[in-house]
Write an enzyme that holds these catalytic residues in place. Structure first.
Site, PDB file in Angstrom:
ATOM      1  N   SER A 122     -16.514  41.946   1.275  1.00 37.42           N
ATOM      2  CA  SER A 122     -15.942  40.524   2.719  1.00 37.42           C
ATOM      3  C   SER A 122     -16.244  40.860   3.461  1.00 37.42           C
ATOM      4  O   SER A 122     -16.279  41.762   4.256  1.00 37.42           O
ATOM      5  CB  SER A 122     -14.448  40.450   2.017  1.00 37.42           C
ATOM      6  OG  SER A 122     -13.800  39.330   3.028  1.00 37.42           O
ATOM      7  N   TYR A 153      -7.062  44.783   3.095  1.00 38.51           N
ATOM      8  CA  TYR A 153      -7.394  44.029   2.383  1.00 38.51           C
ATOM      9  C   TYR A 153      -9.097  44.184   2.730  1.00 38.51           C
ATOM     10  O   TYR A 153     -10.235  44.827   2.321  1.00 38.51           O
ATOM     11  CB  TYR A 153      -7.495  42.387   2.028  1.00 38.51           C
ATOM     12  CG  TYR A 153      -8.320  42.109   1.640  1.00 38.51           C
ATOM     13  CD1 TYR A 153      -8.628  41.661   0.069  1.00 38.51           C
ATOM     14  CD2 TYR A 153      -9.363  41.639   2.370  1.00 38.51           C
ATOM     15  CE1 TYR A 153      -9.600  41.069  -0.816  1.00 38.51           C
ATOM     16  CE2 TYR A 153     -10.740  39.915   1.746  1.00 38.51           C
ATOM     17  CZ  TYR A 153     -10.208  40.576   0.263  1.00 38.51           C
ATOM     18  OH  TYR A 153     -11.310  39.969  -0.906  1.00 38.51           O
ATOM     19  N   LYS A 157     -12.191  47.335   1.408  1.00 40.94           N
ATOM     20  CA  LYS A 157     -13.471  46.779   1.115  1.00 40.94           C
ATOM     21  C   LYS A 157     -14.533  47.795   1.854  1.00 40.94           C
ATOM     22  O   LYS A 157     -16.010  48.612   1.538  1.00 40.94           O
ATOM     23  CB  LYS A 157     -13.591  45.183   1.894  1.00 40.94           C
ATOM     24  CG  LYS A 157     -13.254  44.080   1.030  1.00 40.94           C
ATOM     25  CD  LYS A 157     -13.343  43.824  -0.488  1.00 40.94           C
ATOM     26  CE  LYS A 157     -12.964  42.855  -1.298  1.00 40.94           C
ATOM     27  NZ  LYS A 157     -13.128  43.331  -2.933  1.00 40.94           N
ATOM     28  N   GLU A 195      -4.102  31.180  -2.766  1.00 37.52           N
ATOM     29  CA  GLU A 195      -5.497  29.790  -2.987  1.00 37.52           C
ATOM     30  C   GLU A 195      -5.378  29.471  -1.700  1.00 37.52           C
ATOM     31  O   GLU A 195      -4.751  30.550  -0.922  1.00 37.52           O
ATOM     32  CB  GLU A 195      -4.957  28.421  -3.131  1.00 37.52           C
ATOM     33  CG  GLU A 195      -3.544  27.898  -2.234  1.00 37.52           C
ATOM     34  CD  GLU A 195      -2.121  28.270  -1.921  1.00 37.52           C
ATOM     35  OE1 GLU A 195      -1.886  28.926  -3.300  1.00 37.52           O
ATOM     36  OE2 GLU A 195      -0.847  28.043  -2.369  1.00 37.52           O
ATOM     37  N   LYS A 196      -6.565  29.800  -1.442  1.00 38.63           N
ATOM     38  CA  LYS A 196      -7.565  29.639   0.382  1.00 38.63           C
ATOM     39  C   LYS A 196      -7.413  28.516   0.671  1.00 38.63           C
ATOM     40  O   LYS A 196      -6.940  27.351   0.262  1.00 38.63           O
ATOM     41  CB  LYS A 196      -8.534  30.035  -0.451  1.00 38.63           C
ATOM     42  CG  LYS A 196      -8.920  31.457  -1.071  1.00 38.63           C
ATOM     43  CD  LYS A 196     -10.473  32.914  -0.460  1.00 38.63           C
ATOM     44  CE  LYS A 196      -9.682  33.942  -0.381  1.00 38.63           C
ATOM     45  NZ  LYS A 196     -11.344  34.829  -0.352  1.00 38.63           N
ATOM     46  N   ALA A 197      -7.773  28.740   2.192  1.00 39.90           N
ATOM     47  CA  ALA A 197      -7.654  27.220   2.557  1.00 39.90           C
ATOM     48  C   ALA A 197      -8.598  25.984   2.017  1.00 39.90           C
ATOM     49  O   ALA A 197      -7.845  25.059   1.858  1.00 39.90           O
ATOM     50  CB  ALA A 197      -8.708  27.556   4.150  1.00 39.90           C
ATOM     51  N   GLN A 224      -8.390  27.219  14.229  1.00 39.13           N
ATOM     52  CA  GLN A 224      -9.117  28.488  13.936  1.00 39.13           C
ATOM     53  C   GLN A 224     -10.348  27.489  12.827  1.00 39.13           C
ATOM     54  O   GLN A 224     -10.187  26.981  13.310  1.00 39.13           O
ATOM     55  CB  GLN A 224      -8.050  29.425  13.034  1.00 39.13           C
ATOM     56  CG  GLN A 224      -7.548  28.813  11.834  1.00 39.13           C
ATOM     57  CD  GLN A 224      -6.516  28.023  11.957  1.00 39.13           C
ATOM     58  OE1 GLN A 224      -6.216  27.300  13.472  1.00 39.13           O
ATOM     59  NE2 GLN A 224      -4.679  28.015  11.002  1.00 39.13           N
TER      60      GLN A 224
HETATM   61  P1  NAD Z   1     -10.180  36.518  -7.911  1.00 39.73           P
HETATM   62  O1  NAD Z   1      -8.344  36.714  -7.186  1.00 39.73           O
HETATM   63  O2  NAD Z   1     -10.007  35.107  -8.732  1.00 39.73           O
HETATM   64  O3  NAD Z   1     -10.738  37.608  -8.974  1.00 39.73           O
HETATM   65  C1  NAD Z   1     -10.542  38.389  -9.434  1.00 39.73           C
HETATM   66  C2  NAD Z   1     -10.055  39.238 -10.260  1.00 39.73           C
HETATM   67  O4  NAD Z   1      -9.557  40.158 -10.833  1.00 39.73           O
HETATM   68  C3  NAD Z   1      -8.858  38.433 -10.626  1.00 39.73           C
HETATM   69  O5  NAD Z   1      -8.898  37.286 -12.015  1.00 39.73           O
HETATM   70  C4  NAD Z   1      -8.098  39.062 -11.299  1.00 39.73           C
HETATM   71  O6  NAD Z   1      -7.125  38.726 -12.395  1.00 39.73           O
HETATM   72  C5  NAD Z   1      -9.045  40.799 -11.335  1.00 39.73           C
HETATM   73  N1  NAD Z   1      -8.111  41.656 -11.525  1.00 39.73           N
HETATM   74  C6  NAD Z   1      -7.040  41.419 -10.397  1.00 39.73           C
HETATM   75  N2  NAD Z   1      -6.072  43.526 -10.662  1.00 39.73           N
HETATM   76  C7  NAD Z   1      -7.001  43.292 -11.622  1.00 39.73           C
HETATM   77  C8  NAD Z   1      -7.141  44.657 -12.810  1.00 39.73           C
HETATM   78  N3  NAD Z   1      -5.971  45.581 -12.265  1.00 39.73           N
HETATM   79  N4  NAD Z   1      -7.791  44.913 -13.910  1.00 39.73           N
HETATM   80  C9  NAD Z   1      -8.365  44.225 -13.725  1.00 39.73           C
HETATM   81  N5  NAD Z   1      -8.882  42.594 -13.676  1.00 39.73           N
HETATM   82  C10 NAD Z   1      -8.117  42.817 -11.656  1.00 39.73           C
HETATM   83  O7  NAD Z   1     -10.869  36.330  -6.280  1.00 39.73           O
HETATM   84  P2  NAD Z   1     -12.431  35.701  -6.991  1.00 39.73           P
HETATM   85  O8  NAD Z   1     -12.437  34.657  -5.381  1.00 39.73           O
HETATM   86  O9  NAD Z   1     -12.937  35.700  -7.421  1.00 39.73           O
HETATM   87  O10 NAD Z   1     -12.621  36.778  -5.593  1.00 39.73           O
HETATM   88  C11 NAD Z   1     -13.662  37.844  -6.193  1.00 39.73           C
HETATM   89  C12 NAD Z   1     -14.151  38.896  -5.728  1.00 39.73           C
HETATM   90  O11 NAD Z   1     -14.668  38.759  -4.392  1.00 39.73           O
HETATM   91  C13 NAD Z   1     -13.037  39.716  -5.034  1.00 39.73           C
HETATM   92  O12 NAD Z   1     -13.830  40.723  -4.838  1.00 39.73           O
HETATM   93  C14 NAD Z   1     -12.735  39.332  -3.860  1.00 39.73           C
HETATM   94  O13 NAD Z   1     -11.924  40.831  -2.653  1.00 39.73           O
HETATM   95  C15 NAD Z   1     -14.251  39.218  -3.055  1.00 39.73           C
HETATM   96  N6  NAD Z   1     -13.837  37.808  -2.160  1.00 39.73           N
HETATM   97  C16 NAD Z   1     -14.148  36.962  -2.585  1.00 39.73           C
HETATM   98  C17 NAD Z   1     -13.605  35.922  -1.449  1.00 39.73           C
HETATM   99  C18 NAD Z   1     -13.321  34.257  -1.539  1.00 39.73           C
HETATM  100  O14 NAD Z   1     -13.905  33.579  -0.206  1.00 39.73           O
HETATM  101  N7  NAD Z   1     -13.487  33.587  -2.709  1.00 39.73           N
HETATM  102  C19 NAD Z   1     -14.376  36.723   0.021  1.00 39.73           C
HETATM  103  C20 NAD Z   1     -14.491  37.786   0.200  1.00 39.73           C
HETATM  104  C21 NAD Z   1     -14.429  38.648  -1.143  1.00 39.73           C
END
Ligand code: NAD
Length: 334
Positions: A122, A153, A157, A195-197, A224
Protein backbone atom coordinates in the site's frame (compact mmCIF):
# COMPACT_ATOMS: atom_id res chain seq x y z
CA UNK A 1 -10.09 -32.83 -14.54
CA UNK A 2 -10.55 -32.41 -18.31
CA UNK A 3 -7.78 -31.59 -20.80
CA UNK A 4 -8.62 -27.94 -20.88
CA UNK A 5 -8.45 -27.51 -17.12
CA UNK A 6 -5.17 -29.51 -16.96
CA UNK A 7 -3.52 -26.95 -19.21
CA UNK A 8 -4.85 -24.03 -17.21
CA UNK A 9 -2.53 -22.34 -14.75
CA UNK A 10 -3.89 -22.79 -11.24
CA UNK A 11 -3.88 -19.69 -9.08
CA UNK A 12 -5.05 -18.76 -5.60
CA UNK A 13 -6.53 -15.37 -4.76
CA UNK A 14 -6.65 -14.70 -1.02
CA UNK A 15 -9.12 -12.04 0.03
CA UNK A 16 -11.31 -13.18 -2.90
CA UNK A 17 -14.43 -12.22 -0.97
CA UNK A 18 -13.23 -8.62 -0.76
CA UNK A 19 -13.44 -5.68 -3.12
CA UNK A 20 -10.26 -6.02 -5.19
CA UNK A 21 -10.08 -9.81 -4.79
CA UNK A 22 -13.55 -10.44 -6.22
CA UNK A 23 -12.82 -8.22 -9.25
CA UNK A 24 -9.43 -9.92 -9.70
CA UNK A 25 -11.01 -13.40 -9.71
CA UNK A 26 -13.35 -12.30 -12.51
CA UNK A 27 -10.46 -10.84 -14.51
CA UNK A 28 -8.25 -13.92 -14.07
CA UNK A 29 -11.10 -16.18 -15.19
CA UNK A 30 -11.46 -14.03 -18.30
CA UNK A 31 -7.73 -14.54 -18.92
CA UNK A 32 -8.19 -18.34 -18.82
CA UNK A 33 -6.82 -19.24 -15.38
CA UNK A 34 -8.21 -21.86 -13.01
CA UNK A 35 -8.89 -19.86 -9.85
CA UNK A 36 -9.38 -20.76 -6.23
CA UNK A 37 -10.58 -18.04 -3.90
CA UNK A 38 -10.11 -18.03 -0.15
CA UNK A 39 -11.57 -15.63 2.38
CA UNK A 40 -13.50 -15.40 5.63
CA UNK A 41 -16.56 -14.58 3.56
CA UNK A 42 -18.04 -14.82 0.06
CA UNK A 43 -18.20 -11.63 -2.03
CA UNK A 44 -21.05 -9.53 -0.68
CA UNK A 45 -22.53 -8.15 -3.87
CA UNK A 46 -22.11 -10.79 -6.61
CA UNK A 47 -21.55 -14.53 -6.74
CA UNK A 48 -17.86 -15.40 -7.11
CA UNK A 49 -16.49 -16.41 -10.51
CA UNK A 50 -13.87 -18.66 -8.88
CA UNK A 51 -13.69 -22.36 -9.79
CA UNK A 52 -13.38 -23.14 -6.10
CA UNK A 53 -14.01 -20.92 -3.10
CA UNK A 54 -12.92 -21.85 0.39
CA UNK A 55 -14.10 -20.11 3.53
CA UNK A 56 -10.95 -20.06 5.66
CA UNK A 57 -9.38 -17.96 8.38
CA UNK A 58 -5.96 -17.35 6.87
CA UNK A 59 -4.43 -16.27 10.14
CA UNK A 60 -4.17 -19.99 10.79
CA UNK A 61 -1.25 -21.93 9.32
CA UNK A 62 -3.20 -25.15 8.61
CA UNK A 63 -5.85 -23.17 6.70
CA UNK A 64 -3.12 -21.55 4.63
CA UNK A 65 -1.74 -25.00 3.79
CA UNK A 66 -5.20 -26.00 2.60
CA UNK A 67 -5.67 -22.82 0.56
CA UNK A 68 -2.30 -23.04 -1.21
CA UNK A 69 -2.48 -26.72 -2.12
CA UNK A 70 -1.89 -27.45 -5.80
CA UNK A 71 -1.55 -23.86 -7.02
CA UNK A 72 1.36 -22.41 -8.99
CA UNK A 73 0.69 -18.79 -8.25
CA UNK A 74 -0.76 -16.81 -5.37
CA UNK A 75 -2.23 -13.31 -5.34
CA UNK A 76 -2.08 -12.40 -1.66
CA UNK A 77 -4.82 -9.85 -0.94
CA UNK A 78 -6.36 -11.01 2.32
CA UNK A 79 -5.96 -8.38 5.02
CA UNK A 80 -7.85 -6.85 7.89
CA UNK A 81 -8.32 -3.39 6.47
CA UNK A 82 -10.57 -0.42 5.81
CA UNK A 83 -10.52 3.33 5.18
CA UNK A 84 -8.91 5.99 7.39
CA UNK A 85 -11.59 5.67 10.07
CA UNK A 86 -10.66 2.01 10.48
CA UNK A 87 -6.88 1.92 10.07
CA UNK A 88 -6.28 4.92 12.32
CA UNK A 89 -8.18 3.20 15.14
CA UNK A 90 -7.63 -0.57 15.31
CA UNK A 91 -3.82 -0.70 15.37
CA UNK A 92 -3.31 -3.81 17.51
CA UNK A 93 -5.91 -5.88 15.67
CA UNK A 94 -4.61 -4.86 12.24
CA UNK A 95 -0.95 -5.47 13.03
CA UNK A 96 -1.64 -8.81 14.72
CA UNK A 97 -4.02 -10.19 12.08
CA UNK A 98 -2.13 -9.02 9.03
CA UNK A 99 1.24 -10.30 10.24
CA UNK A 100 -0.31 -13.73 10.74
CA UNK A 101 -2.12 -13.76 7.39
CA UNK A 102 0.81 -12.48 5.32
CA UNK A 103 3.41 -14.72 6.94
CA UNK A 104 1.37 -17.91 6.94
CA UNK A 105 0.15 -17.51 3.36
CA UNK A 106 3.70 -16.92 2.10
CA UNK A 107 5.18 -19.78 4.05
CA UNK A 108 2.43 -22.27 3.26
CA UNK A 109 2.68 -21.41 -0.44
CA UNK A 110 6.38 -22.15 -0.31
CA UNK A 111 5.79 -25.41 1.54
CA UNK A 112 3.26 -26.46 -1.10
CA UNK A 113 5.60 -25.62 -3.99
CA UNK A 114 3.96 -22.49 -5.38
CA UNK A 115 6.33 -20.69 -7.74
CA UNK A 116 5.13 -17.11 -7.92
CA UNK A 117 3.45 -14.83 -5.38
CA UNK A 118 2.22 -11.28 -5.56
CA UNK A 119 1.80 -9.26 -2.37
CA UNK A 120 -0.59 -6.32 -2.28
CA UNK A 121 1.15 -3.58 -0.36
CA UNK A 122 0.00 0.00 0.00
CA UNK A 123 0.91 3.65 -0.39
CA UNK A 124 0.50 3.66 3.41
CA UNK A 125 4.13 2.42 3.61
CA UNK A 126 5.42 5.89 2.69
CA UNK A 127 6.79 8.05 5.51
CA UNK A 128 4.64 10.66 7.14
CA UNK A 129 7.12 13.51 6.65
CA UNK A 130 6.93 13.21 2.83
CA UNK A 131 3.15 13.71 2.88
CA UNK A 132 2.60 16.81 4.95
CA UNK A 133 1.53 19.22 2.20
CA UNK A 134 -1.58 19.09 0.10
CA UNK A 135 0.52 19.82 -3.04
CA UNK A 136 2.73 16.86 -2.20
CA UNK A 137 5.55 15.69 -4.48
CA UNK A 138 4.47 12.35 -5.99
CA UNK A 139 5.96 9.42 -4.13
CA UNK A 140 8.63 7.33 -5.78
CA UNK A 141 9.19 3.74 -4.70
CA UNK A 142 12.53 4.54 -3.05
CA UNK A 143 10.85 7.19 -0.84
CA UNK A 144 9.68 4.38 1.47
CA UNK A 145 13.07 4.57 3.23
CA UNK A 146 14.10 5.72 5.79
CA UNK A 147 10.83 4.24 6.99
CA UNK A 148 8.18 6.00 9.05
CA UNK A 149 4.67 4.94 7.97
CA UNK A 150 1.78 6.70 9.71
CA UNK A 151 -0.04 3.62 11.02
CA UNK A 152 0.60 0.01 11.99
CA UNK A 153 -1.23 -0.98 8.79
CA UNK A 154 1.64 0.56 6.79
CA UNK A 155 4.32 -0.96 9.01
CA UNK A 156 2.97 -4.45 8.45
CA UNK A 157 2.90 -3.87 4.69
CA UNK A 158 6.51 -2.68 4.77
CA UNK A 159 7.75 -5.61 6.83
CA UNK A 160 5.90 -8.09 4.62
CA UNK A 161 7.42 -6.49 1.52
CA UNK A 162 10.79 -7.26 3.09
CA UNK A 163 9.75 -10.79 3.95
CA UNK A 164 8.73 -11.40 0.33
CA UNK A 165 12.03 -9.98 -0.86
CA UNK A 166 14.03 -12.21 1.48
CA UNK A 167 12.06 -15.30 0.45
CA UNK A 168 12.95 -14.51 -3.14
CA UNK A 169 16.62 -13.95 -2.39
CA UNK A 170 17.09 -16.86 0.00
CA UNK A 171 14.47 -19.43 -1.11
CA UNK A 172 14.18 -18.67 -4.82
CA UNK A 173 10.46 -17.84 -4.87
CA UNK A 174 9.39 -15.45 -7.65
CA UNK A 175 7.83 -12.63 -5.67
CA UNK A 176 6.09 -9.47 -6.85
CA UNK A 177 5.09 -6.47 -4.73
CA UNK A 178 2.50 -3.89 -5.70
CA UNK A 179 1.81 -0.69 -3.76
CA UNK A 180 -1.78 0.39 -4.40
CA UNK A 181 -2.82 4.04 -4.23
CA UNK A 182 -6.54 4.29 -3.30
CA UNK A 183 -8.34 1.78 -5.46
CA UNK A 184 -12.06 2.39 -5.91
CA UNK A 185 -15.04 1.12 -7.86
CA UNK A 186 -18.40 -0.63 -7.64
CA UNK A 187 -18.94 -3.67 -5.42
CA UNK A 188 -16.72 -2.41 -2.63
CA UNK A 189 -17.60 -1.60 0.96
CA UNK A 190 -19.74 1.55 0.95
CA UNK A 191 -20.91 1.81 4.55
CA UNK A 192 -20.34 0.38 8.01
CA UNK A 193 -17.03 2.08 8.90
CA UNK A 194 -14.50 0.31 6.63
CA UNK A 195 -15.40 2.24 3.47
CA UNK A 196 -12.88 4.57 1.84
CA UNK A 197 -13.29 8.15 0.65
CA UNK A 198 -14.72 7.56 -2.88
CA UNK A 199 -17.38 5.18 -1.52
CA UNK A 200 -18.13 7.32 1.55
CA UNK A 201 -18.47 10.47 -0.55
CA UNK A 202 -20.71 8.65 -3.04
CA UNK A 203 -22.94 7.36 -0.24
CA UNK A 204 -23.23 10.79 1.39
CA UNK A 205 -24.07 12.50 -1.91
CA UNK A 206 -26.57 9.76 -2.80
CA UNK A 207 -28.15 10.23 0.63
CA UNK A 208 -28.42 13.97 -0.02
CA UNK A 209 -30.05 13.28 -3.38
CA UNK A 210 -32.51 10.67 -2.14
CA UNK A 211 -33.54 12.45 1.07
CA UNK A 212 -33.43 16.02 -0.19
CA UNK A 213 -31.13 17.15 2.65
CA UNK A 214 -28.18 18.76 0.79
CA UNK A 215 -25.71 18.57 3.70
CA UNK A 216 -22.65 16.37 3.10
CA UNK A 217 -20.21 15.84 5.95
CA UNK A 218 -16.50 16.06 5.11
CA UNK A 219 -13.78 15.06 7.56
CA UNK A 220 -11.47 18.03 8.21
CA UNK A 221 -11.28 21.03 5.87
CA UNK A 222 -11.48 18.77 2.81
CA UNK A 223 -8.27 20.24 1.37
CA UNK A 224 -6.33 17.01 1.95
CA UNK A 225 -5.31 15.50 -1.39
CA UNK A 226 -5.18 12.00 -2.88
CA UNK A 227 -5.07 10.22 -6.22
CA UNK A 228 -7.63 7.52 -6.99
CA UNK A 229 -7.33 4.52 -9.30
CA UNK A 230 -10.29 2.65 -10.80
CA UNK A 231 -10.61 -1.06 -10.11
CA UNK A 232 -10.50 -2.21 -13.76
CA UNK A 233 -7.07 -0.60 -14.15
CA UNK A 234 -5.97 -2.11 -10.86
CA UNK A 235 -6.61 -5.73 -11.86
CA UNK A 236 -4.97 -5.26 -15.26
CA UNK A 237 -1.89 -3.75 -13.60
CA UNK A 238 -1.68 -6.50 -11.01
CA UNK A 239 -1.77 -9.20 -13.67
CA UNK A 240 0.82 -7.40 -15.80
CA UNK A 241 3.14 -7.16 -12.80
CA UNK A 242 2.69 -10.82 -11.93
CA UNK A 243 3.67 -11.76 -15.51
CA UNK A 244 6.64 -9.36 -15.56
CA UNK A 245 10.13 -10.16 -14.30
CA UNK A 246 10.17 -7.11 -11.98
CA UNK A 247 10.57 -8.09 -8.33
CA UNK A 248 10.96 -4.73 -6.52
CA UNK A 249 7.97 -2.86 -5.04
CA UNK A 250 5.99 -0.97 -7.69
CA UNK A 251 3.40 1.81 -7.32
CA UNK A 252 0.03 1.16 -8.92
CA UNK A 253 -2.23 4.18 -8.93
CA UNK A 254 -3.24 7.27 -10.82
CA UNK A 255 -1.09 10.39 -10.61
CA UNK A 256 -3.88 12.97 -10.81
CA UNK A 257 -4.13 14.75 -7.46
CA UNK A 258 -7.53 15.98 -6.20
CA UNK A 259 -8.74 17.38 -2.89
CA UNK A 260 -11.57 15.66 -1.05
CA UNK A 261 -13.62 18.84 -1.61
CA UNK A 262 -13.07 18.48 -5.37
CA UNK A 263 -14.08 14.83 -5.16
CA UNK A 264 -17.34 15.84 -3.41
CA UNK A 265 -18.05 18.45 -6.11
CA UNK A 266 -17.35 15.92 -8.85
CA UNK A 267 -19.70 13.35 -7.33
CA UNK A 268 -22.41 15.97 -6.73
CA UNK A 269 -22.22 16.92 -10.40
CA UNK A 270 -22.44 13.23 -11.42
CA UNK A 271 -25.51 12.93 -9.16
CA UNK A 272 -26.95 16.09 -10.69
CA UNK A 273 -27.47 17.92 -7.39
CA UNK A 274 -26.03 20.82 -5.39
CA UNK A 275 -24.64 19.93 -1.99
CA UNK A 276 -23.63 21.92 1.09
CA UNK A 277 -20.36 20.69 2.59
CA UNK A 278 -20.28 20.49 6.35
CA UNK A 279 -16.71 20.20 7.64
CA UNK A 280 -16.49 18.14 10.81
CA UNK A 281 -13.69 16.66 12.91
CA UNK A 282 -12.56 13.22 11.72
CA UNK A 283 -9.50 11.20 10.78
CA UNK A 284 -7.87 12.58 7.65
CA UNK A 285 -4.68 10.60 7.29
CA UNK A 286 -1.69 12.29 5.69
CA UNK A 287 -2.23 15.79 4.25
CA UNK A 288 -1.37 14.83 0.70
CA UNK A 289 -0.42 11.71 -1.24
CA UNK A 290 0.22 11.07 -4.90
CA UNK A 291 1.80 8.29 -6.93
CA UNK A 292 4.91 8.82 -9.03
CA UNK A 293 4.27 6.49 -11.96
CA UNK A 294 7.67 6.80 -13.69
CA UNK A 295 8.74 3.33 -12.73
CA UNK A 296 5.32 1.82 -13.43
CA UNK A 297 5.49 3.16 -16.98
CA UNK A 298 9.07 1.98 -17.44
CA UNK A 299 8.49 -1.52 -16.06
CA UNK A 300 5.06 -2.37 -17.48
CA UNK A 301 5.00 -0.02 -20.48
CA UNK A 302 1.50 0.83 -19.25
CA UNK A 303 -0.31 2.97 -16.71
CA UNK A 304 -3.92 3.31 -15.54
CA UNK A 305 -6.21 4.55 -18.30
CA UNK A 306 -9.62 5.19 -16.78
CA UNK A 307 -10.43 8.79 -15.83
CA UNK A 308 -11.58 9.71 -12.33
CA UNK A 309 -14.83 11.06 -13.80
CA UNK A 310 -15.65 7.78 -15.58
CA UNK A 311 -14.65 5.66 -12.58
CA UNK A 312 -16.63 7.81 -10.15
CA UNK A 313 -19.68 7.72 -12.42
CA UNK A 314 -19.74 3.89 -12.33
CA UNK A 315 -19.08 3.88 -8.60
CA UNK A 316 -21.62 6.55 -7.72
CA UNK A 317 -24.39 4.95 -9.81
CA UNK A 318 -23.81 1.59 -8.15
CA UNK A 319 -23.85 3.08 -4.63
CA UNK A 320 -26.94 5.18 -5.33
CA UNK A 321 -28.70 1.99 -6.37
CA UNK A 322 -27.55 0.16 -3.21
CA UNK A 323 -28.81 3.02 -1.06
CA UNK A 324 -32.12 3.23 -2.92
CA UNK A 325 -32.76 -0.46 -2.17
CA UNK A 326 -31.69 0.01 1.46
CA UNK A 327 -34.00 2.99 1.98
CA UNK A 328 -36.91 1.20 0.30
CA UNK A 329 -36.41 -1.80 2.61
CA UNK A 330 -36.24 0.43 5.68
CA UNK A 331 -39.49 2.12 4.61
CA UNK A 332 -41.21 -1.27 4.27
CA UNK A 333 -40.06 -2.35 7.73
CA UNK A 334 -40.99 1.03 9.20
P1 NAD B 1 -11.21 -5.77 1.39
O1 NAD B 1 -11.32 -5.52 2.85
O2 NAD B 1 -12.41 -5.58 0.55
O3 NAD B 1 -10.64 -7.23 1.13
C1 NAD B 1 -9.81 -7.90 2.03
C2 NAD B 1 -10.40 -9.28 2.26
O4 NAD B 1 -9.55 -10.00 3.16
C3 NAD B 1 -11.80 -9.23 2.89
O5 NAD B 1 -12.74 -9.90 2.08
C4 NAD B 1 -11.62 -9.94 4.21
O6 NAD B 1 -12.72 -10.76 4.60
C5 NAD B 1 -10.39 -10.81 3.93
N1 NAD B 1 -9.78 -11.22 5.20
C6 NAD B 1 -9.53 -10.46 6.29
N2 NAD B 1 -9.05 -11.22 7.28
C7 NAD B 1 -9.00 -12.49 6.81
C8 NAD B 1 -8.60 -13.73 7.38
N3 NAD B 1 -8.18 -13.81 8.63
N4 NAD B 1 -8.68 -14.84 6.60
C9 NAD B 1 -9.15 -14.77 5.33
N5 NAD B 1 -9.52 -13.63 4.75
C10 NAD B 1 -9.47 -12.50 5.47
O7 NAD B 1 -10.00 -4.85 0.88
P2 NAD B 1 -9.50 -4.54 -0.60
O8 NAD B 1 -9.70 -3.09 -0.81
O9 NAD B 1 -10.06 -5.50 -1.56
O10 NAD B 1 -7.93 -4.77 -0.42
C11 NAD B 1 -7.26 -5.93 -0.90
C12 NAD B 1 -5.78 -5.82 -0.56
O11 NAD B 1 -5.23 -4.64 -1.15
C13 NAD B 1 -5.49 -5.71 0.94
O12 NAD B 1 -4.32 -6.42 1.25
C14 NAD B 1 -5.27 -4.24 1.15
O13 NAD B 1 -4.45 -3.98 2.27
C15 NAD B 1 -4.60 -3.85 -0.17
N6 NAD B 1 -4.76 -2.43 -0.48
C16 NAD B 1 -5.96 -1.94 -0.86
C17 NAD B 1 -6.10 -0.60 -1.15
C18 NAD B 1 -7.40 -0.01 -1.62
O14 NAD B 1 -7.42 1.17 -1.97
N7 NAD B 1 -8.50 -0.74 -1.66
C19 NAD B 1 -5.00 0.28 -1.04
C20 NAD B 1 -3.79 -0.25 -0.62
C21 NAD B 1 -3.67 -1.61 -0.36
Amino acid sequence: MNNQSMSQKRVLVTGAGGFIGSHLVTYLKQQGYWVRGADLKYPEYTPTDADEFEILDLRRWENCLQATQGVEEVYSLAADMGGMGFISRYHAQILHNNILISTHVLDAARENGAKRLLFTSSACVYPLHKQQNADVTPLKEEDAYPAFPEDEYGWEKLVTERLYTRYREEYGLETRIVRFHNIFGPMGTWDGGREKAPAAVSRKVAMAKLTGNPEVEVWGDGEQTRSFCYIDDCVVGMHKLMRSDYAEPLNLGQDRLVTINQLVDMVASIAGIEVVKKHIAGPQGVRGRNSDNSRLRAVLDWEPQISLEDGMTHTYNWIEEQLRVRLAQAQKVG
